[in-house]
Design a protein around this motif. Structure first.
Motif, PDB file in Angstrom:
ATOM      1  N   UNK A  73       0.774  -0.759   0.551  1.00  0.00           N
ATOM      2  CA  UNK A  73      -0.127   0.058  -0.184  1.00  0.00           C
ATOM      3  C   UNK A  73       0.895   1.288  -0.141  1.00  0.00           C
ATOM      4  N   UNK A  74       1.549   1.521   0.497  1.00  0.00           N
ATOM      5  CA  UNK A  74       2.609   2.689   0.912  1.00  0.00           C
ATOM      6  C   UNK A  74       3.796   2.437  -0.440  1.00  0.00           C
ATOM      7  N   UNK A  75       3.907   1.286  -1.082  1.00  0.00           N
ATOM      8  CA  UNK A  75       4.762   1.995  -1.848  1.00  0.00           C
ATOM      9  C   UNK A  75       3.705   2.323  -3.505  1.00  0.00           C
ATOM     10  N   UNK A  76       2.682   2.547  -3.113  1.00  0.00           N
ATOM     11  CA  UNK A  76       1.899   3.608  -3.980  1.00  0.00           C
ATOM     12  C   UNK A  76       0.868   4.766  -3.987  1.00  0.00           C
ATOM     13  N   UNK A 258      -5.255   4.485   5.460  1.00  0.00           N
ATOM     14  CA  UNK A 258      -5.946   5.396   5.545  1.00  0.00           C
ATOM     15  C   UNK A 258      -4.890   7.105   5.242  1.00  0.00           C
ATOM     16  N   UNK A 259      -3.570   6.628   5.095  1.00  0.00           N
ATOM     17  CA  UNK A 259      -2.900   7.392   4.805  1.00  0.00           C
ATOM     18  C   UNK A 259      -3.124   7.558   3.179  1.00  0.00           C
ATOM     19  N   UNK A 260      -3.547   6.428   2.568  1.00  0.00           N
ATOM     20  CA  UNK A 260      -3.005   6.942   0.958  1.00  0.00           C
ATOM     21  C   UNK A 260      -4.275   6.912   0.934  1.00  0.00           C
ATOM     22  N   UNK A 261      -5.985   6.858   1.205  1.00  0.00           N
ATOM     23  CA  UNK A 261      -6.814   7.402   0.760  1.00  0.00           C
ATOM     24  C   UNK A 261      -6.219   9.394   1.201  1.00  0.00           C
ATOM     25  N   UNK A 262      -5.898   9.082   2.186  1.00  0.00           N
ATOM     26  CA  UNK A 262      -5.680  10.923   2.379  1.00  0.00           C
ATOM     27  C   UNK A 262      -4.880  11.884   1.254  1.00  0.00           C
ATOM     28  N   UNK A 263      -4.158  11.009   0.761  1.00  0.00           N
ATOM     29  CA  UNK A 263      -3.587  11.181  -0.376  1.00  0.00           C
ATOM     30  C   UNK A 263      -3.726  11.632  -1.698  1.00  0.00           C
ATOM     31  N   UNK A 264      -5.101  10.611  -1.621  1.00  0.00           N
ATOM     32  CA  UNK A 264      -5.697   9.829  -3.035  1.00  0.00           C
ATOM     33  C   UNK A 264      -5.354   9.272  -4.065  1.00  0.00           C
ATOM     34  N   UNK A 265      -4.185   8.170  -3.045  1.00  0.00           N
ATOM     35  CA  UNK A 265      -3.294   7.911  -4.541  1.00  0.00           C
ATOM     36  C   UNK A 265      -4.647   6.462  -4.073  1.00  0.00           C
ATOM     37  N   UNK A 266      -4.852   5.975  -3.458  1.00  0.00           N
ATOM     38  CA  UNK A 266      -5.841   4.123  -3.447  1.00  0.00           C
ATOM     39  C   UNK A 266      -7.092   4.378  -4.339  1.00  0.00           C
ATOM     40  N   UNK A 267      -6.958   4.530  -5.796  1.00  0.00           N
ATOM     41  CA  UNK A 267      -8.237   3.739  -6.654  1.00  0.00           C
ATOM     42  C   UNK A 267      -8.070   2.509  -6.183  1.00  0.00           C
TER      43      UNK A 267
END
Length: 435
Positions: A73-76, A258-267
């Motif tokens: 997740x963090x890689x993306x 949560x971090x990925x959603x906050x950054x908008x990178x979790x499609x």
């Protein structure tokens, strides 16, 4: 004599299978099956099913896919970009300048990744272009990144430490805590090397960074808040006894989502890719562990580990001499196998030796992982070298030479760990365990 005949057959079959391109997990199963058929009268199929199920159903192993998923997740996310923005203002004024962002960035990301390759790729994709643009020496850029990325195996959550803990039946949480101080010291040694080269080398002449006021540095540090919060949640929850390693992994996954959603990178597509990536890596490691567990059983029936331990005992080696023999042994293996394969392949043989020598298993886990780290930057199978070759376009020889000083620093760290074993044992001995 019988033991040496057995080990010769085991090694011959193993190298034939590995040399023919068979997957490592299948090769281990094949060697174990061969050993059971030749040296025992026990039904091989029943033994294989029992030991593989026991290996795959270990509760400690449940932390593995969770930490792998967290790293995927963090890689993306934009974590590497944010880390560079937050670290660069503080690193720029140190002797050696922004070269320290390679090491500091890898140290930070290692604390949320658990994988050397993920650490290298995530940090490298951001720092390599930036350092090249500022005319930092190419060999130093590559060398420090190759060495510092190996911290992903030592600083928790480490996938290799999980595999070691499962293989030898030790507390994953204690092993995680044991890796923190040696990991930070190794990171500091890498930074000292950068300082020394920057002061002694005439070719070290990067473009100067513009002056930044202290208030602006503090403002830029806000980019580090998410990752440090995640580190505190994962590692801190284990240290204070709030969570086990598996529970901390679940906390890490939730935090990274949560971090990925906050950054908008979790499609939706990225989420699916993280699941598939974690599933593939977890299945590969679990298969290797199952094969190694069956091989350990087969070797146990031959009396091979016990026989080798007796041979070593007859040599009357001191504790230091035994550790030197094992260090050379692991470095040689690291030229041909990846770290996780080395650990699962050798633990059944090495465990009786270290038990007889009275070596602490938690401390030995850090020793093994530290030496296995070297395998990531030693040709011809050093995985970090292959990753860097793809990222930079340099040939393997150039990258290996650039990483060689980092290899020597790791050897120095092994001697420091032997001289001061408390570096690995103090935190585990003074932590609370979740009940």
């Amino acid at each position: 004599m019988e033991q040496f005949y057995a080990i010769g057959l085991f090694l011959f079959v193993l190298f034939v299978l590995l040399g023919s391109g068979v997957w490592i997990g299948l090769a281990l199963l094949g060697v174990a099956y061969f050993g059971m058929e030749i040296f025992t009268s026990r039904p091989t199929g029943d033994a294989m099913m029992t030991v593989m199920w026991r290996s795959a159903s270990s509760w400690s192993l449940t932390a593995l896919p969770m930490f792998i998923w967290m790293g995927e997740i963090l890689y993306r996310t934009r974590l590497s970009e944010d880390m560079f923005k937050g670290l660069a203002p503080w690193m720029a004024r140190l002797p050696g300048g922004l070269m320290h962002t390679n090491i500091a960035g890898c140290t930070v990301f290692a604390a949320v990744s658990g994988s050397s390759a993920a650490t290298l790729t995530t940090v490298g994709k951001m720092t390599i272009p930036e350092l090249r643009k500022r005319r930092y020496p190419e060999r130093m850029v590559i060398g420090t990144l190759a060495g510092a990325a190996t911290l992903g195996l030592l600083i928790p959550p480490s996938l290799t430490l999980i595999v070691y803990g499962v293989s030898i039946n030790e507390s994953i949480t204690k092993l995680f805590m044991a890796g923190i101080i040696p990991g930070l010291i190794l990171s500091a040694l890498f930074m000292c090397y950068v300082v020394a080269v920057s002061q002694l080398s005439k070719s070290y002449n990067p473009a100067p960074e513009p002056h930044m006021a202290f208030r602006e540095k503090v403002r830029q540090s806000r980019f580090l808040i998410p990752v440090f919060t995640l580190i505190l949640l994962v590692i801190g929850s284990m240290y204070v006894g709030v969570a086990t390693a598996t529970e901390a992994a679940a906390i890490g996954v939730i935090g990274s989502l949560i971090l990925a959603l906050w950054q908008g990178s979790l499609t939706r597509q990225a989420f699916f890719e993280t699941l598939m990536g974690a599933a593939r890596t977890s299945a590969m490691i679990a298969f290797i562990l199952a094969g190694a567990a069956f091989l350990s059983l087969a070797m146990g029936f031959t009396g091979l580990p016990r026989g080798l331990a007796q041979v070593i005992a007859a040599m009357e080696l001191s504790r230091f001499e035994l550790l030197m023999v094992l260090m050379v042994f692991y470095i040689v293996l690291g030229c041909f196998l990846d770290g996780i394969s080395i650990v699962v392949l050798t633990i059944a043989i090495v465990e009786p030796m270290i038990r007889q020598a009275g070596i602490d298993f938690i401390w030995f886990g850090i020793f093994v992982v530290l030496v296995v780290e070297m395998a990531q930057i030693t040709p011809p199978i050093g995985f970090n070298l292959f990753v860097l070759q793809g990222m930079t376009g340099h040939d393997m020889g150039y990258i290996a030479r650039a990483a060689f000083p980092m290899f020597l620093i790791m050897v120095l760290m092994v001697f420091i760990l032997i001289a001061f074993p408390e570096l690995a044992t103090w935190l585990p001995d003074n932590m609370r365990l979740a009940g």
